[in-house]
Scaffold this active site. Structure first.
Site, PDB file in Angstrom:
ATOM      1  N   HIS A 265       0.848  -1.194   0.000  1.00 57.47           N
ATOM      2  CA  HIS A 265       0.000   0.000   0.000  1.00 57.47           C
ATOM      3  C   HIS A 265       0.877   1.236   0.000  1.00 57.47           C
ATOM      4  CE1 HIS A 265      -3.181   2.831   1.218  1.00 57.47           C
ATOM      5  NE2 HIS A 265      -3.977   1.939   0.672  1.00 57.47           N
ATOM      6  N   GLU A 323      -7.869  -5.073  -0.628  1.00 52.82           N
ATOM      7  CA  GLU A 323      -8.413  -5.873  -1.731  1.00 52.82           C
ATOM      8  C   GLU A 323      -8.385  -7.369  -1.450  1.00 52.82           C
ATOM      9  OE1 GLU A 323      -9.848  -4.035  -3.551  1.00 52.82           O
ATOM     10  OE2 GLU A 323      -8.681  -2.470  -4.538  1.00 52.82           O
TER      11      GLU A 323
HETATM   12  N1  COA Z   1       4.062  -7.789  -4.534  1.00 52.68           N
HETATM   13  C1  COA Z   1       5.413  -7.811  -4.754  1.00 52.68           C
HETATM   14  N2  COA Z   1       6.190  -6.725  -4.712  1.00 52.68           N
HETATM   15  C2  COA Z   1       5.597  -5.558  -4.410  1.00 52.68           C
HETATM   16  C3  COA Z   1       4.220  -5.456  -4.147  1.00 52.68           C
HETATM   17  C4  COA Z   1       3.456  -6.636  -4.223  1.00 52.68           C
HETATM   18  N3  COA Z   1       2.142  -6.625  -3.996  1.00 52.68           N
HETATM   19  N4  COA Z   1       3.903  -4.173  -3.886  1.00 52.68           N
HETATM   20  C5  COA Z   1       5.042  -3.479  -3.973  1.00 52.68           C
HETATM   21  N5  COA Z   1       6.071  -4.315  -4.297  1.00 52.68           N
HETATM   22  C6  COA Z   1       7.451  -3.935  -4.486  1.00 52.68           C
HETATM   23  C7  COA Z   1       7.615  -3.176  -5.765  1.00 52.68           C
HETATM   24  O1  COA Z   1       7.894  -4.047  -6.848  1.00 52.68           O
HETATM   25  C8  COA Z   1       8.763  -2.256  -5.466  1.00 52.68           C
HETATM   26  O2  COA Z   1       9.947  -2.970  -5.641  1.00 52.68           O
HETATM   27  P1  COA Z   1      11.214  -2.263  -6.381  1.00 52.68           P
HETATM   28  O3  COA Z   1      11.588  -1.139  -5.462  1.00 52.68           O
HETATM   29  O4  COA Z   1      12.213  -3.366  -6.451  1.00 52.68           O
HETATM   30  O5  COA Z   1      10.708  -1.814  -7.691  1.00 52.68           O
HETATM   31  C9  COA Z   1       8.591  -1.951  -3.980  1.00 52.68           C
HETATM   32  O6  COA Z   1       7.817  -3.031  -3.454  1.00 52.68           O
HETATM   33  C10 COA Z   1       7.880  -0.654  -3.716  1.00 52.68           C
HETATM   34  O7  COA Z   1       6.687  -0.628  -4.470  1.00 52.68           O
HETATM   35  P2  COA Z   1       6.016   0.685  -5.068  1.00 52.68           P
HETATM   36  O8  COA Z   1       5.486   0.385  -6.423  1.00 52.68           O
HETATM   37  O9  COA Z   1       6.940   1.852  -4.921  1.00 52.68           O
HETATM   38  O10 COA Z   1       4.831   0.909  -4.082  1.00 52.68           O
HETATM   39  P3  COA Z   1       3.642   1.932  -4.319  1.00 52.68           P
HETATM   40  O11 COA Z   1       3.450   2.678  -3.064  1.00 52.68           O
HETATM   41  O12 COA Z   1       3.786   2.736  -5.558  1.00 52.68           O
HETATM   42  O13 COA Z   1       2.475   0.925  -4.633  1.00 52.68           O
HETATM   43  C11 COA Z   1       0.702  -0.547  -4.602  1.00 52.68           C
HETATM   44  C12 COA Z   1       1.467   0.504  -3.810  1.00 52.68           C
HETATM   45  C13 COA Z   1      -0.594  -0.896  -3.886  1.00 52.68           C
HETATM   46  C14 COA Z   1       0.350   0.011  -5.990  1.00 52.68           C
HETATM   47  C15 COA Z   1       1.586  -1.805  -4.749  1.00 52.68           C
HETATM   48  O14 COA Z   1       1.926  -2.302  -3.482  1.00 52.68           O
HETATM   49  C16 COA Z   1       0.947  -2.888  -5.618  1.00 52.68           C
HETATM   50  O15 COA Z   1       1.081  -2.852  -6.837  1.00 52.68           O
HETATM   51  N6  COA Z   1       0.234  -3.884  -5.004  1.00 52.68           N
HETATM   52  C17 COA Z   1      -0.417  -4.906  -5.743  1.00 52.68           C
HETATM   53  C18 COA Z   1      -1.729  -4.399  -6.331  1.00 52.68           C
HETATM   54  C19 COA Z   1      -2.791  -4.170  -5.281  1.00 52.68           C
HETATM   55  O16 COA Z   1      -2.983  -4.978  -4.370  1.00 52.68           O
HETATM   56  N7  COA Z   1      -3.516  -3.046  -5.433  1.00 52.68           N
HETATM   57  C20 COA Z   1      -4.581  -2.675  -4.528  1.00 52.68           C
HETATM   58  C21 COA Z   1      -4.179  -1.508  -3.681  1.00 52.68           C
HETATM   59  S1  COA Z   1      -5.316  -1.165  -2.394  1.00 52.68           S
END
Ligand code: COA
Length: 386
Positions: A265, A323
Site C-alpha cells: 500500500h 483488496e
Molecule cells: N508484490 C510484490 N512486490 C511488491 C508489491 C506486491 N504486492 N507491492 C510493492 N512491491 C514492491 C515493488 O515491486 C517495489 O519494488 P522495487 O523497489 O524493487 O521496484 C517496492 O515493493 C515498492 O513498491 P512501489 O510500487 O513503490 O509501491 P507503491 O506505493 O507505488 O504501490 C501498490 C502501492 C498498492 C500500488 C503496490 O503495493 C501494488 O502494486 N500492489 C499490488 C496491487 C494491489 O494490491 N492493489 C490494490 C491496492 S489497495
C-alpha cells in the site's frame, strides 16, 4: 515554487478534510470521527453516507427520511438503460459500462431544480444523493443485460445493500449476505485523498459538476493499482485453493518478478485496518457456508504471502491491503467477480461525493506545477526538411 518534485504526490498534503484520517504507520482509519471498526460493525450504509454528507450521525427520524429520499432516487431513465444495454451487447467490461452509465446519468432526466436546504449549493448536494442512489442500479442493470436478463425495478422497501443484491440476482438476499455486503460498503466508503478521490476533487475544483467528477473518479478507480485488484485476487485464491500449494505459488510469482495482488500500500506500512474488518466479516459469513474450507485457504495464503514478501523486500513492509479480503467477502455474498470493482464504486461514491461537497465549500482550483525536463534550444524546421 518548490524545488523538489514529488512523483505520485507521495507525502504531499493537498487538502484539509473532516471526512477521514488514514494513519499509515499505526494502521488506523477514522471515518467521520469514528474508528472504522466501530462504524463497520454498527452502521447501515445509509448512516455512513449521512455521516459523510452531514458531518454527524442522523437521528432516527432523519435516518428514515434519508433512507426514503435515497430509495426514491434509485431508478434510472430509459435513456441510461439504453446506454447500458448497448455497453453489455458490445461486451464492454463492467467498469467501462459504469463509466458510461454515470456519465449519462442526467440523460432524459427532466427533474425540477432542487431547493436549498443547507449552506451547500443545492445542486451539487442533490447530484450527490442521486449518484449514491443510482450507481447500484447502473451496475446491476448492466449486469442483467450482460446475462441476457431484463433489468429489475429497484425495491424502495429494501435497504441500500439489500436492494443492490436483489437487483443483481432477482432474489431477496439473506440477512447474512446483506450484513456481509454492508460491512464491505461501510469499510471502503471513504479513505482520504486516494487517486480516485483526488481526481474527483480536482474536477470539481474547476467548478465543474459532480457527474463529471464521479465519472472521472470511476476512470481512476478502474486501474489495477487502485481498485482493479480484487478480481485478480479471487482468481489467485481459487487457483491456490485448487492446487493446494500456497508456498509454491507465492515463490513462483515473486521469482517471476510479479506483484502479489492484495498486498502492499502507498500509505500503510502495517496491515491495512480494513483488511481486519473485512476478514472478520468474511469469517462470519464463511462459517455458515458450504465453502468454509476456501476461507481456510485464504487465511493460510495470507500468512504465507506476508512472510514471503518480508523476505523478498526486507526494506519495504508489504502487508495485506483492503483488496485481499474484499475478494473473499464479495465472493461469499454472491457478487460476481466481474463486479468487484464496480461494487467498490457502489460504496466509494459516498466518499467521492462528500469530498466534492467539501472541496466546493472552500474551493481552491487544483493546479500544481511541473518541472520542465525537456529540450530548450530547438529551432523550427519546416516539415519538408525533417
Ligand atoms: N508484490 C510484490 N512486490 C511488491 C508489491 C506486491 N504486492 N507491492 C510493492 N512491491 C514492491 C515493488 O515491486 C517495489 O519494488 P522495487 O523497489 O524493487 O521496484 C517496492 O515493493 C515498492 O513498491 P512501489 O510500487 O513503490 O509501491 P507503491 O506505493 O507505488 O504501490 C501498490 C502501492 C498498492 C500500488 C503496490 O503495493 C501494488 O502494486 N500492489 C499490488 C496491487 C494491489 O494490491 N492493489 C490494490 C491496492 S489497495
Amino acid at each position: 515554487m518548490g524545488e523538489t518534485t514529488n512523483p505520485g504526490l507521495e507525502g504531499v498534503i493537498v487538502a484539509e478534510t473532516e471526512l477521514s484520517d488514514v494513519d499509515g504507520e499505526a494502521g488506523e482509519l477514522i471515518i467521520g470521527g469514528y474508528p472504522l471498526e466501530e462504524l463497520a460493525a454498527n452502521a447501515s450504509y445509509e448512516e455512513s453516507v449521512f455521516l459523510l454528507l452531514e458531518g454527524r450521525l442522523p437521528t432516527a427520524d432523519e435516518l428514515e427520511a434519508f433512507r426514503a429520499d435515497l430509495a426514491a432516487r434509485r431508478r434510472i431513465t430509459e435513456e441510461v438503460q439504453q446506454v447500458l444495454r448497448r455497453a453489455a451487447e458490445d461486451g464492454a467490461p463492467a467498469m467501462d459500462a459504469l463509466r458510461m452509465g454515470v456519465a449519462a446519468a442526467s440523460l432524459g432526466d427532466d427533474r425540477d431544480e432542487p431547493e436549498a436546504t443547507s449552506g451547500i449549493d443545492p445542486e451539487p448536494r442533490d447530484d450527490a444523493m442521486r449518484l449514491v442512489a443510482v450507481v447500484p442500479t447502473i451496475v446491476a442493470t448492466y449486469w442483467r443485460y450482460r446475462r441476457d436478463e431484463e433489468p429489475l425495478e429497484p425495491r424502495p422497501d429494501l435497504s441500500h445493500a439489500a436492494n443492490y443484491l436483489y437487483l443483481l440476482t432477482g432474489e431477496e438476499p439473506t440477512p447474512a449476505d446483506v450484513r456481509g455486503l454492508e460491512t464491505y460498503l461501510n469499510t471502503v466508503i471513504e479513505h482520504g485523498v486516494n487517486a480516485s478521490t483526488f481526481t474527483a476533487r480536482t474536477v470539481v475544483s474547476t467548478e465543474s459538476d459532480l457527474i463529471s467528477a464521479i465519472t472521472a473518479a470511476v476512470g481512476a478507480l478502474k486501474g489495477p493499482l487502485h481498485g482493479g485488484a480484487p478480481g485478480p485476487v479471487l482468481e489467485m485464491l481459487r487457483e491456490v485453493h485448487e492446487e493446494g500449494d500456497p508456498e509454491g505459488y507465492v515463490r513462483a510469482k515473486l521469482e517471476a518478478g510479479e506483484r502479489l495482488m492484495g498486498f502492499g500500500h502507498r500509505v500503510y506500512r502495517v496491515r491495512d485496518p480494513r483488511a481486519a474488518v473485512l476478514s472478520n466479516g468474511a469469517e462470519r459469513l464463511y462459517a455458515q457456508s458450504a465453502d468454509a474450507d476456501f476461507f481456510e485457504t485464504v487465511q493460510a495464503f495470507e500468512s504465507v504471502a506476508v512472510d514471503a514478501l518480508a523476505e523478498h523486500k526486507p526494506d519495504r513492509r508489504l502487508e495485506t491491503n483492503v483488496e485481499f479480503y474484499t475478494a473473499a467477502l464479495l465472493d461469499g455474498v454472491g457478487v460476481p467477480r466481474e463486479l468487484f470493482t464496480p461494487t467498490f464504486a457502489v460504496s466509494r461514491v459516498g466518499g467521492w461525493s462528500a469530498h466534492c461537497l467539501e472541496q466546493l465549500e472552500d474551493n481552491r482550483l487544483v493546479r500544481p506545477v511541473s518541472r520542465y525536463a525537456g529540450e530548450t534550444d530547438r529551432t523550427w524546421t519546416p516539415v519538408g526538411e525533417r
